[in-house]
Design an enzyme around this catalytic site. Structure first.
Site, mmCIF file in Angstrom:
data_model
loop_
_atom_site.group_PDB
_atom_site.id
_atom_site.type_symbol
_atom_site.label_atom_id
_atom_site.label_comp_id
_atom_site.label_asym_id
_atom_site.label_seq_id
_atom_site.Cartn_x
_atom_site.Cartn_y
_atom_site.Cartn_z
ATOM 1 N N GLU A 47 1.004 11.998 3.001
ATOM 2 C CA GLU A 47 -0.320 12.515 3.328
ATOM 3 C C GLU A 47 -1.191 11.464 3.983
ATOM 4 O O GLU A 47 -2.044 11.776 4.820
ATOM 5 C CB GLU A 47 -1.002 13.029 2.055
ATOM 6 C CG GLU A 47 -2.293 13.826 2.305
ATOM 7 C CD GLU A 47 -3.549 12.963 2.445
ATOM 8 O OE1 GLU A 47 -4.577 13.474 2.923
ATOM 9 O OE2 GLU A 47 -3.503 11.770 2.071
ATOM 10 N N GLU A 48 -0.975 10.185 3.622
ATOM 11 C CA GLU A 48 -1.835 9.122 4.127
ATOM 12 C C GLU A 48 -1.550 8.752 5.583
ATOM 13 O O GLU A 48 -2.215 7.890 6.149
ATOM 14 C CB GLU A 48 -1.724 7.882 3.245
ATOM 15 C CG GLU A 48 -2.247 8.064 1.821
ATOM 16 C CD GLU A 48 -3.746 8.285 1.742
ATOM 17 O OE1 GLU A 48 -4.403 8.383 2.808
ATOM 18 O OE2 GLU A 48 -4.269 8.370 0.629
ATOM 19 N N HIS A 69 -0.494 14.307 -3.304
ATOM 20 C CA HIS A 69 0.427 13.414 -2.599
ATOM 21 C C HIS A 69 0.761 12.191 -3.440
ATOM 22 O O HIS A 69 -0.038 11.737 -4.265
ATOM 23 C CB HIS A 69 -0.120 13.016 -1.223
ATOM 24 C CG HIS A 69 -1.428 12.275 -1.240
ATOM 25 N ND1 HIS A 69 -1.507 10.907 -1.392
ATOM 26 C CD2 HIS A 69 -2.704 12.700 -1.097
ATOM 27 C CE1 HIS A 69 -2.772 10.523 -1.340
ATOM 28 N NE2 HIS A 69 -3.529 11.597 -1.168
ATOM 29 N N ASP A 73 -6.928 8.278 -5.501
ATOM 30 C CA ASP A 73 -6.406 8.898 -4.279
ATOM 31 C C ASP A 73 -4.884 8.756 -4.205
ATOM 32 O O ASP A 73 -4.376 7.903 -3.496
ATOM 33 C CB ASP A 73 -7.057 8.256 -3.055
ATOM 34 C CG ASP A 73 -6.687 8.953 -1.747
ATOM 35 O OD1 ASP A 73 -6.185 10.090 -1.806
ATOM 36 O OD2 ASP A 73 -6.897 8.347 -0.684
ATOM 37 N N ASP A 112 2.034 9.226 -1.974
ATOM 38 C CA ASP A 112 1.886 7.977 -1.226
ATOM 39 C C ASP A 112 0.462 7.453 -1.332
ATOM 40 O O ASP A 112 -0.468 8.189 -1.698
ATOM 41 C CB ASP A 112 2.281 8.168 0.243
ATOM 42 C CG ASP A 112 1.397 9.177 0.968
ATOM 43 O OD1 ASP A 112 0.993 10.180 0.344
ATOM 44 O OD2 ASP A 112 1.102 8.972 2.171
#
Length: 429
Positions: A138-139, A76, A108, A78
């Site tokens: 995703e977050e 991801h 991350d 974001d």
């Protein structure tokens, strides 16, 4: 040849903060950077937007053996918010200091995206076709990213039977019973499911000075107390069982699955990896009731964060309904069932071999993630998902405090190590 550290620093400099819902900085600039990089390697790509600016990049890389099914490589773009006032460096500067690359997303998971791009730029020729998916959102809930892609464009992932992504393959230094330092590498083979519940208690409104046995607030508090106090039974999923057996053997700790709590404690630092996943968890997190201190409201609500182990959902919700009590109902705010992939598979064996080729002391074990990732979206397509974003980490490095934490950073050597491991795995799997 592209340098993985420079690639990761460039990605960090794109502020793709996701605060949830529509409160997010667009992933589009980062997506355009990735797409342009792939195009420069002769790999055609597509940018798809679920909403203006909420962009994901999809590409296919041919394999040398077209008879093999494809592998999805997903990450991801974001990141979670970062308050610069709390940090030692600008969280979006991509600064190298003290042997580490600092910035929001360093672990991350812009590191993984950078390692994949660096591997491709280094001349990687994958054995099987790769589907690359670097996605938005995703977050938060994935509704602008992986879940949207799976619902609206499932054809993009045709032929994929397995996937790799975040949360696994990193060095975890743990002491053995004889004093040795063991290089444990957990690889994610399962995830607990996410069920965010809204509880609603209903009762009889009235004056706060008068007795009321149908008080919605009291009913809700009682339900929350029972839920929080309930001790869910130990459940040994395949990933957890294999982790305990293989880690215990590596550390010289007797394997006793008749008393899992005691064994987890005996594993010491390694036990902290598995502790959240031997049971379901039900954690009250939000409360809302009333509008005036002398008025008993007719309703009261709360939210509960439920994380459920694979194979236990029916049993969990039946027990939870018993705990709610009179006048309290539940509904889903979000519901993503647990996922699990085979522990003993050629995929896992290939990941372990790639890690051991770069670190001969690697002890590679499966484990279950306590939280969740976009794997829950791609599992809906029948894809087996593995947490495999390899990194070398020095002893004492606080890796588990990095994701979503202050002063997030990744060792420079860790990025180079991870690129080599990924290159080997993707070339041979």
């Amino acid at each position: 040849m592209a340098d993985v550290v420079e690639l990761c620093a460039d990605l960090i400099r794109f502020d793709t903060t996701n605060r949830g819902g529509n409160d997010a900085r667009p992933e589009r600039p980062a997506a355009e950077y990735v797409a342009a990089f792939l195009d420069g390697l002769g790999i055609p790509s597509r940018i798809l937007e679920a909403a203006p600016g909420r962009a994901s990049v999809i590409a296919r890389v041919p394999g040398t053996d077209p008879s093999l099914p494809a592998l999805l490589v997903q990450g991801h773009l974001d990141v979670v918010p970062a308050d610069a006032a709390d940090w030692s460096v600008d969280p979006f500067a991509g600064e190298v200091r003290d042997g580490c690359l600092w910035g929001r997303g360093a672990t991350d998971m812009k590191d993984f995206v950078a390692m994949v791009l660096a591997a491709l730029a280094g001349g990687l020729r994958p054995r099987r076709e790769l589907v690359l998916a670097f996605v938005a959102d995703e977050e938060d809930r994935g509704e602008w990213g992986a879940h949207w892609l799976v619902a609206e464009h499932p054809e993009l992932f045709e032929g994929c039977v397995a996937a790799i992504s975040e949360s696994g393959g990193y060095t975890y230094h743990v002491p053995a019973a004889d004093g040795r330092n063991v290089h444990l590498y957990p690889v994610g083979t399962a995830e607990r499911g996410t069920a965010h519940l809204r509880l609603t208690a209903r009762g009889r409104a009235g004056h706060g000075s008068r007795p009321n046995e149908e008080n919605a607030v009291t009913r809700l508090v009682g339900a929350l107390h029972r839920i929080a106090a309930h001790r869910w039974p130990v459940t040994l999923t395949p990933a957890v069982r294999a982790f305990l057996e293989r880690t215990g053997e590596a550390l010289g700790v007797p394997v006793d699955l008749s008393d899992v709590d005691a064994m987890v404690a005996a594993l010491g630092l390694a036990g902290s990896l598995v502790l959240p996943t031997i049971r379901t968890s039900t954690t009250p997190t939000m409360l809302d009731a009333g509008y005036k201190v002398n008025v008993i409201p007719s309703t009261a609500t709360a939210q509960v964060d439920v994380r459920v182990l694979p194979g236990t959902e029916d049993e969990l919700f039946a027990a939870l309904d018993e705990l709610l009590g009179e006048g309290v109902t539940r509904e889903f705010v979000a519901h993503q069932p647990p996922v699990q992939a085979p522990v003993d598979s050629p995929w896992f064996a290939s990941m372990a071999a790639a890690l051991r080729a770069e670190d001969p002391e690697a002890v590679v074990v499966p484990y279950c993630l306590g939280g969740g990732t976009d794997a829950k979206a791609f599992a809906q397509l029948g894809i087996d998902n593995y947490g495999f974003a390899p990194l070398w980490l020095p002893k004492g490095f606080p890796y588990r405090a990095m994701a979503h934490g202050v002063d997030e950073r990744v060792p420079v050597e860790g990025l180079h190590f991870g690129t080599r491991v990924l290159s080997r795995f993707l070339a041979e799997c």
